[in-house]
Write a protein that holds these residues in place. Structure first.
Motif, PDB file in Angstrom:
ATOM      1  N   THR A 136       0.830  -1.206   0.000  1.00 20.11           N
ATOM      2  CA  THR A 136       0.000   0.000   0.000  1.00 20.11           C
ATOM      3  C   THR A 136       0.860   1.250   0.000  1.00 20.11           C
ATOM      4  N   ARG A 137       1.955   1.223   0.744  1.00 18.57           N
ATOM      5  CA  ARG A 137       2.854   2.380   0.790  1.00 18.57           C
ATOM      6  C   ARG A 137       3.495   2.626  -0.577  1.00 18.57           C
ATOM      7  N   LEU A 138       3.782   1.555  -1.302  1.00 16.11           N
ATOM      8  CA  LEU A 138       4.412   1.697  -2.612  1.00 16.11           C
ATOM      9  C   LEU A 138       3.513   2.388  -3.626  1.00 16.11           C
ATOM     10  N   ILE A 139       2.206   2.175  -3.537  1.00 13.83           N
ATOM     11  CA  ILE A 139       1.299   2.737  -4.541  1.00 13.83           C
ATOM     12  C   ILE A 139       0.737   4.091  -4.136  1.00 13.83           C
ATOM     13  N   ASN A 140       1.164   4.605  -2.979  1.00  7.30           N
ATOM     14  CA  ASN A 140       0.776   5.949  -2.553  1.00  7.30           C
ATOM     15  C   ASN A 140       2.053   6.769  -2.349  1.00  7.30           C
ATOM     16  N   PRO A 141       2.568   7.401  -3.405  1.00  9.41           N
ATOM     17  CA  PRO A 141       3.834   8.122  -3.311  1.00  9.41           C
ATOM     18  C   PRO A 141       3.769   9.254  -2.279  1.00  9.41           C
ATOM     19  N   PRO A 142       4.892   9.593  -1.673  1.00  9.38           N
ATOM     20  CA  PRO A 142       4.915  10.620  -0.620  1.00  9.38           C
ATOM     21  C   PRO A 142       4.295  11.949  -1.047  1.00  9.38           C
ATOM     22  N   GLU A 143       4.535  12.344  -2.308  1.00  9.51           N
ATOM     23  CA  GLU A 143       4.000  13.627  -2.757  1.00  9.51           C
ATOM     24  C   GLU A 143       2.470  13.625  -2.772  1.00  9.51           C
ATOM     25  N   ARG A 144       1.870  12.474  -3.067  1.00  9.33           N
ATOM     26  CA  ARG A 144       0.407  12.388  -3.045  1.00  9.33           C
ATOM     27  C   ARG A 144      -0.108  12.475  -1.606  1.00  9.33           C
ATOM     28  N   ILE A 145       0.546  11.761  -0.698  1.00  5.97           N
ATOM     29  CA  ILE A 145       0.151  11.802   0.710  1.00  5.97           C
ATOM     30  C   ILE A 145       0.283  13.218   1.253  1.00  5.97           C
ATOM     31  N   ASP A 146       1.389  13.882   0.927  1.00  8.31           N
ATOM     32  CA  ASP A 146       1.603  15.252   1.398  1.00  8.31           C
ATOM     33  C   ASP A 146       0.525  16.190   0.863  1.00  8.31           C
ATOM     34  N   ALA A 159      -8.255  13.194  -6.112  1.00  7.43           N
ATOM     35  CA  ALA A 159      -7.092  12.462  -5.608  1.00  7.43           C
ATOM     36  C   ALA A 159      -7.594  11.154  -5.010  1.00  7.43           C
ATOM     37  N   ALA A 160      -6.699  10.186  -4.874  1.00  4.89           N
ATOM     38  CA  ALA A 160      -7.116   8.869  -4.393  1.00  4.89           C
ATOM     39  C   ALA A 160      -6.112   8.305  -3.408  1.00  4.89           C
ATOM     40  N   LEU A 161      -6.639   7.788  -2.298  1.00  4.82           N
ATOM     41  CA  LEU A 161      -5.852   6.967  -1.388  1.00  4.82           C
ATOM     42  C   LEU A 161      -6.138   5.520  -1.752  1.00  4.82           C
ATOM     43  N   LEU A 162      -5.089   4.751  -2.033  1.00  3.62           N
ATOM     44  CA  LEU A 162      -5.258   3.407  -2.568  1.00  3.62           C
ATOM     45  C   LEU A 162      -4.737   2.361  -1.587  1.00  3.62           C
ATOM     46  N   VAL A 163      -5.439   1.240  -1.529  1.00  5.29           N
ATOM     47  CA  VAL A 163      -5.056   0.157  -0.625  1.00  5.29           C
ATOM     48  C   VAL A 163      -4.829  -1.107  -1.436  1.00  5.29           C
ATOM     49  N   SER A 164      -3.707  -1.772  -1.192  1.00  6.46           N
ATOM     50  CA  SER A 164      -3.392  -3.045  -1.833  1.00  6.46           C
ATOM     51  C   SER A 164      -3.333  -4.118  -0.758  1.00  6.46           C
ATOM     52  N   ALA A 165      -4.258  -5.063  -0.800  1.00 10.66           N
ATOM     53  CA  ALA A 165      -4.316  -6.132   0.206  1.00 10.66           C
ATOM     54  C   ALA A 165      -5.009  -7.338  -0.409  1.00 10.66           C
ATOM     55  N   HIS A 166      -4.283  -8.447  -0.525  1.00 15.11           N
ATOM     56  CA  HIS A 166      -4.815  -9.605  -1.242  1.00 15.11           C
ATOM     57  C   HIS A 166      -4.587 -10.899  -0.472  1.00 15.11           C
ATOM     58  N   ASP A 167      -5.567 -11.752  -0.513  1.00 15.25           N
ATOM     59  CA  ASP A 167      -5.442 -13.101   0.014  1.00 15.25           C
ATOM     60  C   ASP A 167      -6.607 -13.912  -0.541  1.00 15.25           C
ATOM     61  N   GLU A 168      -6.341 -15.168  -0.896  1.00 19.49           N
ATOM     62  CA  GLU A 168      -7.390 -16.005  -1.472  1.00 19.49           C
ATOM     63  C   GLU A 168      -8.468 -16.361  -0.453  1.00 19.49           C
ATOM     64  N   ARG A 169      -8.135 -16.289   0.828  1.00 10.82           N
ATOM     65  CA  ARG A 169      -9.107 -16.633   1.867  1.00 10.82           C
ATOM     66  C   ARG A 169      -9.999 -15.438   2.165  1.00 10.82           C
ATOM     67  N   ALA A 223      -4.084  -2.292   6.376  1.00 13.97           N
ATOM     68  CA  ALA A 223      -3.312  -1.411   5.488  1.00 13.97           C
ATOM     69  C   ALA A 223      -3.961  -0.034   5.405  1.00 13.97           C
ATOM     70  N   LEU A 224      -5.290   0.007   5.367  1.00 15.40           N
ATOM     71  CA  LEU A 224      -5.998   1.285   5.321  1.00 15.40           C
ATOM     72  C   LEU A 224      -5.745   2.086   6.596  1.00 15.40           C
ATOM     73  N   GLN A 225      -5.826   1.416   7.743  1.00 15.86           N
ATOM     74  CA  GLN A 225      -5.617   2.108   9.009  1.00 15.86           C
ATOM     75  C   GLN A 225      -4.221   2.707   9.085  1.00 15.86           C
ATOM     76  N   HIS A 226      -3.241   1.963   8.621  1.00 13.14           N
ATOM     77  CA  HIS A 226      -1.863   2.463   8.647  1.00 13.14           C
ATOM     78  C   HIS A 226      -1.736   3.696   7.760  1.00 13.14           C
ATOM     79  N   LEU A 227      -2.401   3.691   6.616  1.00 16.08           N
ATOM     80  CA  LEU A 227      -2.369   4.825   5.697  1.00 16.08           C
ATOM     81  C   LEU A 227      -3.003   6.059   6.340  1.00 16.08           C
ATOM     82  N   LEU A 228      -4.146   5.871   6.995  1.00 12.47           N
ATOM     83  CA  LEU A 228      -4.832   6.980   7.661  1.00 12.47           C
ATOM     84  C   LEU A 228      -4.013   7.496   8.849  1.00 12.47           C
ATOM     85  N   ASP A 229      -3.367   6.570   9.556  1.00 12.82           N
ATOM     86  CA  ASP A 229      -2.522   6.971  10.681  1.00 12.82           C
ATOM     87  C   ASP A 229      -1.383   7.867  10.206  1.00 12.82           C
ATOM     88  N   LEU A 230      -0.821   7.544   9.044  1.00 10.58           N
ATOM     89  CA  LEU A 230       0.273   8.340   8.490  1.00 10.58           C
ATOM     90  C   LEU A 230      -0.196   9.763   8.209  1.00 10.58           C
TER      91      LEU A 230
END
Length: 282
Positions: A112-122, A225-235, A246-253
């Protein structure tokens, strides 16, 4: 950057054939040294050129370069599916399960951090910081992180308008002004009502920020603008947990950026915490 982590973060943007290749590489990273590009193509029932193009799309010269990079990542334990080895207490039957879950959450956060560059977060943090009002909405399960984030913004002294009902929000945006911000939480971004609200908000010259998975969706098309979350699992019972983490960590940042970027906001937060504690103690 780990090639496995890069594959995970970009999987949602891939074609059907590319996703098949990606899933195979992620599931069999430790065995990849035994596969040539032709053998991999045969195993998946695709052309060899598809494997080569997939490798080049990820930024590698070709499949051998990708295979070598994945082999190095596996050896380092960097982003692969091999779980981190750890001692498991004999009297703790949940230790291995907890370690596995923590590992998966860490992967989701890193992707998730990789697909949300620092400049977008700022830029998003600055828009919230400068907004006259911040409107927030999330329907159903999306309403949980939306409400929590609205509460945090209010504690910072940011005027926050939070709704859990699309009809009420549609009426509420009539008070929006230029420079106001609308945060729309929607994991899959497909609710027509939220797209309509976003369109109305932009008509009033407000800034719309969508919060969703890293997939093409109608809501993102209506956002500035978009905040994006990447989280995958077959279960199915695991994947939502990874998304929420991952979303919570993004919002915390973003919350920390808002605190660190304005001393008055942080002072307001301290004051509100003290006032809440006084109420609890009385």
């Amino acid at each position: 950057m780990s090639p496995l982590l890069k594959i995970r973060s970009e999987r949602d943007q891939m074609s059907a054939i590319e996703r098949r290749i990606a899933d195979f590489l992620l599931d069999n990273a430790h065995l990849l040294r035994d596969y040539s590009s032709q053998q991999l193509a045969n195993a998946l029932g695709i052309s060899q050129s598809s494997v080569v193009k997939f490798s080049q799309k990820l930024g590698f010269k070709g499949y051998p370069d990708l295979k070598y990079s994945i082999g190095q990542a596996v050896a380092r334990g960097d982003g692969g599916d091999e779980h981190v080895a750890s001692e498991v207490r004999n009297d703790d039957p949940h230790a291995a399960l907890a370690e596995d879950l923590w590992h998966l959450k860490a992967q989701a956060e890193a992707a998730t951090r990789l697909i949300n560059p620092p400049e977008r977060i700022d830029a998003i943090a600055a828009a919230i910081q400068q907004a006259g009002k911040v409107f927030i909405i999330g329907l159903g399960e999306d309403g949980i992180p939306a409400r929590a984030f609205a509460t945090r913004l209010s504690m910072l002294g940011i005027l926050t308008v939070h709704y859990v009902d699309a009809i009420l929000m549609q009426a509420g945006v009539s008070s929006a002004a230029p420079g106001d911000v609308l945060l729309v939480f929607s994991e899959h971004g497909r609710q027509p009502a939220l797209c309509q609200i976003s369109r109305l908000f932009r008509e009033r010259f407000g800034k719309v920020i969508s919060v969703s998975r890293h997939t093409p969706n109608p809501l993102r098309a209506h956002a500035d603008a978009a905040l994006l979350v990447s989280a995958h699992d077959e279960r199915r019972h695991i994947e939502p947990l990874l998304y929420q983490c991952a979303l919570q960590h993004l919002l915390d940042l973003i919350f920390i950026l808002l605190c660190d970027g304005n001393d008055d906001r942080r002072s307001q937060l301290d004051f509100n915490f003290e006032r809440m504690q006084d109420l609890l103690d009385s």
